[in-house]
Structure formats: structure tokens, C-alpha cells
Design an enzyme around this catalytic site. Structure first.
Site, PDB file in Angstrom:
ATOM      1  N   GLU A   1       0.830  -1.216   0.000  1.00  0.00           N
ATOM      2  CA  GLU A   1       0.000   0.000   0.000  1.00  0.00           C
ATOM      3  C   GLU A   1       0.862   1.264   0.000  1.00  0.00           C
ATOM      4  OE1 GLU A   1      -2.628  -0.703   3.347  1.00  0.00           O
ATOM      5  OE2 GLU A   1      -3.992  -1.843   2.094  1.00  0.00           O
TER       6      GLU A   1
ATOM      7  N   GLU B   1      -5.278  -8.532  -0.966  1.00  0.00           N
ATOM      8  CA  GLU B   1      -5.938  -8.400   0.341  1.00  0.00           C
ATOM      9  C   GLU B   1      -7.413  -8.135   0.106  1.00  0.00           C
ATOM     10  OE1 GLU B   1      -4.417  -5.778   3.378  1.00  0.00           O
ATOM     11  OE2 GLU B   1      -2.353  -6.101   2.721  1.00  0.00           O
TER      12      GLU B   1
HETATM   13  C1  BG6 Z   1      -4.315  -3.273   4.959  1.00  0.00           C
HETATM   14  C2  BG6 Z   1      -2.957  -3.645   5.484  1.00  0.00           C
HETATM   15  O1  BG6 Z   1      -4.350  -1.926   4.815  1.00  0.00           O
HETATM   16  O2  BG6 Z   1      -5.406  -3.531   5.787  1.00  0.00           O
HETATM   17  C3  BG6 Z   1      -2.949  -4.799   6.477  1.00  0.00           C
HETATM   18  O3  BG6 Z   1      -2.082  -3.931   4.413  1.00  0.00           O
HETATM   19  C4  BG6 Z   1      -4.095  -4.620   7.438  1.00  0.00           C
HETATM   20  O4  BG6 Z   1      -1.702  -4.836   7.106  1.00  0.00           O
HETATM   21  C5  BG6 Z   1      -5.395  -4.630   6.656  1.00  0.00           C
HETATM   22  O5  BG6 Z   1      -4.112  -5.579   8.452  1.00  0.00           O
HETATM   23  C6  BG6 Z   1      -6.624  -4.534   7.533  1.00  0.00           C
HETATM   24  O6  BG6 Z   1      -6.530  -3.430   8.368  1.00  0.00           O
HETATM   25  P1  BG6 Z   1      -6.699  -3.549   9.941  1.00  0.00           P
HETATM   26  O7  BG6 Z   1      -6.397  -2.221  10.448  1.00  0.00           O
HETATM   27  O8  BG6 Z   1      -8.091  -3.972  10.161  1.00  0.00           O
HETATM   28  O9  BG6 Z   1      -5.729  -4.589  10.380  1.00  0.00           O
END
Ligand code: BG6
Length: 488
Positions: free
Chosen positions: A185, A378
Site C-alpha cells: 500500500e 488483500e
Molecule cells: C491493509 C494492510 O491496509 O489492511 C494490512 O495492508 C491490514 O496490514 C489490513 O491488516 C486490515 O486493516 P486492519 O487495520 O483492520 O488490520
């Protein structure tokens, strides 16, 4: 109809959210190791910001009690069991990151730490044992704290050289790995500069200037190591990674449409640079308007131009609304942002908007814009889960989330989008990046630990584990059985 035959199904994690063992095996302290448990009810920016006083306190406190990312889920010691569980779902690919500080504790060492190399070599061979393809992120919110304190992180060009040395070591030591992502990101520097780039706000005279300067240096470093990876690993594929923050206009008022356009354009700017090899004119104008003087030499721009990425990877969790008059919007949390709440869509327990069609739109937009293979690295849903006495976890909401998103992914693929694979975030429960909570659970596998690190640490298969296993086994064919209901 199933997906392509060689579609890469799997899941994704990052080192700092799972490994634990923060001071074991010669590992140095990273920017993630100073992140405290946060209250999700607070403003997102407050959650990820870390100030100098907090850093100093964290450095004096050698316990892991207040710093959940120091303990993670102890993947460092459980990786064999965890990989076996992932293999049980039929994973074809597993995305993980290398903790820079496990190889170079301060970032400045000449020789890598042998114990760190060994750990990742063992992890890779464990994955290979089950035929799982590694997908490695070089930098995922875990740079050495030393580089943040000494140079104000990526705002200083010297960090490019240290990163290059780290990346070179990875390519040499893990030279049987085909898929690489340089920066997780990358666009997030302007939203959480400390976590992404080691920039400590108090040490910046002009924070916005430093953020964009750091971004430029990450573009440069990314291009340099892309070239290197291609030289050192035949057939390797290197991708950029974008936080896909899909934004809709709140109304049909042209000024609201313009507000949404501006947000999306700013969101696309990083992948524009990394795919097209040049800064888009609108961002150069933005620099002028904000009196930002970004140092970029013609040699650096040439490197960026000549070493563009092979694929575009991205995270997608939610969409949001934009309007000129933000007072007209009800705001809600999202992935490192706060955006307008969409009245047509539900949200997760953490307020993130659930929008499966938004993922299809994102795929179509990205493919149309770049004509490059895409990789969803993701996608997932943070939720409160309940572990029952019999060891079951009934997480139908997670199954619904993934099923509706994957149905939309399939429609995009059918429309002609070239998609390499899909890695869920995250196959195992882990520590949240933004809040450092354990209770914000993403996994198909429940990890019995709470926000304070109490619990057995044992792993349990949730209902979604079996569901995802069947999706992979049928190469997506079971998705169509989920029901013909319109996605939310
Ligand atoms: C993404 C990141 O932005 O979101 C991850 O690359 C992160 O590292 C994921 O865990 C979810 O966000 P959060 O804050 O719920 O863990």
C-alpha cells in the site's frame, strides 16, 4: 464456470502482525514494535500516529504487554503447524512479508543476520513442501526504527541505499521465489507516514513535503529493486501495490462528482507512476498548488521510467462517498481513511462499508487503466468471532462477505480482466494493523488469544475454513451455489 486453471488461490499476512518473537533470533526493533493497542472508536489517524514520546517510552519498555505486534500470534514458532493448516485449505499461494529487522536489525548492517535468513528459508521450504507458491512483500509497515529515528525514514534518500541492500539480500537468499511486491500500500504514506515510511511528524519541518519526498524515494527504490530482481531471478514478476480506495460521488451534483474524481485520481497516482513510469500531470500540478518542491533528478526519473512493474496488486476492503460539502455526509471508518457512509450498504463491526460490487468496479477500472495483470492481495472482513466450547466458530457473515466479493470478482474476470490470483486477508487471525487489536478477527483459522495476549494460542478451524477449502477445490465453481441473490 470455474476460474482459470492456474488461478492462484490463497491468503496474505505480514510479518509484524503475526510473527511475534520481536527480540528473538537477533531481530531488531521496527516501527511496528512501538504500536500500542488502540481504541477503534477514536479517529483513524489518531490510531496509527505515533509521537516521539511514545517511541521513547516504547524503547524503554522491553515487555510485549502493551505492544501487541511484538507478540503477534507467535507464527515464528508455529509456522509449520500454520502452513499445514493453510495447505489443508488447498492454498496455491501464500503472501507474507520479510521483517527487514530480522535480516538487518538497524537497517545499516553490512552483513545480514543469519538466523533471520534461516527462518524465511525454512518457511519457504515448508510452503514448497505443500506446493504453495510464496508471494513476498519486501516492505509491509515494519522498517527498522533506527532508520526512522536517525534519518526521519524515507524522507532521506540514504534509506534507498539501505533498502536496496536489504532487497538484494532477499533476492539472493530466496532466489527460488517468483512473485514479489516491493511496498505494501505504497500510497498510504500520506495517511500514516510513520508506519509506512518511518516519518516522525515532529521531526518534519514540512510534513506534506516529506511525505511526497518519501514517496518519490520509494518509487525510486521500487524501480531499482525491480530491475535487480529481474536480473537476479529469471522469470521473476514484481508488482506494485495500491490501497484501492474506491470512492463514489455522494450525489449527482457535478461538484460532488468532481470531489470523487479528485479522490480517485489521488488514489491512482502511485500506481500510475509505477505502471507508466512517469508522474501524471495532475499530481505535478498538485505539487505546485501545495508549494511542494520534490527533489527528483533526471537520473532518478529515468530509472523509474525504465523499470515499471509486471503486475498491479491491490487491497480492497470497502468503498466510500465523497462530496464537496463533507458536512452533508455521515462519515464512517474505512481502511486507513474516514469517508462518507453509503446509505445503500451495510458496514462491518468496525464501520467499514461492505461493497462487493465495488470490488468488481475496482477490477474493471484498474484493468482498463493499466492493461496489466492484476492480483487481489488483500480482501477480507474484520469481525468479532465467538469460539464455542466444542472448538467451532460459526462465522457465516465472513462466508457471506467472501462469497459475494468473489462472485463479483468472477464477473470481472468473465468481462476480460486478467487476474493472477486472490489472497484473502488474512487466513489466520492476527494483530490489526490500525488498532493492534486481536479481537478484530479476519481469519479462516481462529487463534485463541485476546487483545492482552491471554489465551492458549491454539488454532481452530472456523466454518469459513471448510467453505474456502471447497471454493479452492472447485476452483470457484461452488461460488455459484451460494444463491442468486443480488449482491448487497
Ligand atoms: C491493509 C494492510 O491496509 O489492511 C494490512 O495492508 C491490514 O496490514 C489490513 O491488516 C486490515 O486493516 P486492519 O487495520 O483492520 O488490520
Amino acid at each position: 464456470m470455474p476460474f482459470y486453471q492456474d488461478f492462484l488461490w490463497g491468503g496474505a499476512i505480514s510479518a509484524n502482525q503475526v510473527e511475534g518473537a520481536w527480540n528473538i533470533g537477533g531481530k531488531g526493533i521496527s516501527v511496528a514494535d512501538v504500536a500500542q493497542l488502540r481504541d477503534p472508536a477514536k479517529d483513524y489517524q489518531q490510531q496509527v500516529a505515533v509521537n516521539l514520546q511514545q517511541i521513547n517510552e516504547a524503547c524503554r519498555d522491553l515487555d510485549d504487554r502493551n505492544y501487541p505486534k511484538r507478540r503477534g500470534i507467535d507464527f515464528y514458532h508455529h509456522y509449520k503447524e500454520d502452513v499445514r493448516l493453510l495447505a489443508g485449505m488447498g492454498f496455491k499461494v501464500f503472501r507474507f512479508s520479510i521483517a527487514w529487522t530480522r535480516l538487518f536489525p538497524t537497517g545499516e548492517e553490512k552483513q545480514p543476520n543469519a538466523a533471520g535468513i534461516k527462518f524465511y528459508q525454512q518457511l519457504i521450504s515448508e510452503l514448497r513442501k505443500y506446493g504453495i507458491e510464496p508471494l513476498i512483500t519486501l516492505s509491509h509497515y515494519e522498517m527498522p526504527l533506527n532508520l526512522a529515528l536517525k534519518y526521519n525514514g524515507w524522507a532521506d534518500k540514504r534509506v534507498v541505499r539501505y533498502f536496496y541492500h536489504f532487497a538484494k539480500t532477499c533476492f539472493q537468499q530466496f532466489n527460488n521465489v517468483k512473485y514479489w511486491i516491493t511496498f505494501n500500500e505504497i500510497d498510504s504514506i500520506t495517511r500514516h507516514p510513520f508506519t509506512s515510511a518511518g516519518i516522525i511528524a515532529e521531526n518534519s519541518n514540512n510534513l506534506l513535503q516529506d511525505e511526497y519526498q518519501a514517496l518519490h524515494y520509494q518509487f525510486l527504490a521500487s524501480a531499482e529493486v525491480t530491475r535487480l530482481c529481474h536480473q537476479l531471478i529469471t522469470g521473476s514478476q514484481v508488482g506494485c501495490m495500491l490501497t484501492k480506495l474506491t470512492t463514489y460521488s455522494a450525489t449527482v451534483k457535478p461538484t460532488d462528482v468532481l470531489a470523487a474524481f479528485n479522490r480517485n485520481t489521488l488514489n491512482y497516482f502511485c500506481s500510475d507512476v509505477q505502471v507508466n513510469g512517469e508522474y501524471p500531470p495532475l499530481i505535478l500540478q498538485y505539487f505546485k498548488e501545495h508549494q511542494l518542491k520534490i527533489k527528483m533528478s533526471s537520473t532518478e526519473l529515468k530509472v523509474i521510467r525504465e523499470n515499471t512493474v509486471d503486475f498491479v496488486s491491490f487491497s480492497y476492503y470497502m468503498s466510500m462517498l465523497a462530496a464537496t460539502d463533507t458536512n452533508s455526509l455521515q462519515m464512517t471508518n474505512g481502511n486507513t481513511v474516514i469517508g462518507g457512509k453509503n446509505p445503500y450498504l451495510p458496514t462491518t463491526d468496525w464501520g467499514w462499508t461492505i461493497d462487493p460490487v465495488g470490488l468488481r468496479i475496482s477490477l474493471l477500472e484498474l484493468f482498463d487503466r493499466y492493461h496489466k495483470p492484476l492480483f487481489i492481495v488483500e480482501n477480507g472482513m474484520g469481525a468479532y468471532d465467538k469460539l464455542n466450547d466444542d472448538g467451532t466458530v460459526h462465522d457465516q457473515y465472513r462466508i457471506n462477505y467472501f462469497c459475494r466479493h468473489l462472485q463479483e470478482v468472477k464477473k470481472a474476470v468473465d468481462a476480460g480482466v486478467k487476474l493472477i490470483g486472490f489472497t484473502s486477508w488474512a487466513p489466520l487471525d492476527l494483530i490489526s494493523a490500525s488498532t493492534s487489536q486481536m479481537s478484530k478477527r479476519y481469519g479462516f483459522i481462529y487463534v485463541d488469544l485476546d487483545d492482552q495476549g491471554r489465551g492458549s494460542g491454539k488454532r481452530y478451524k472456523k466454518d469459513s475454513y471448510y467453505w474456502y477449502r471447497d471454493v479452492i477445490k472447485s476452483n470457484g465453481a461452488t461460488l455459484s451455489k451460494f444463491g442468486k441473490k443480488e449482491p448487497i
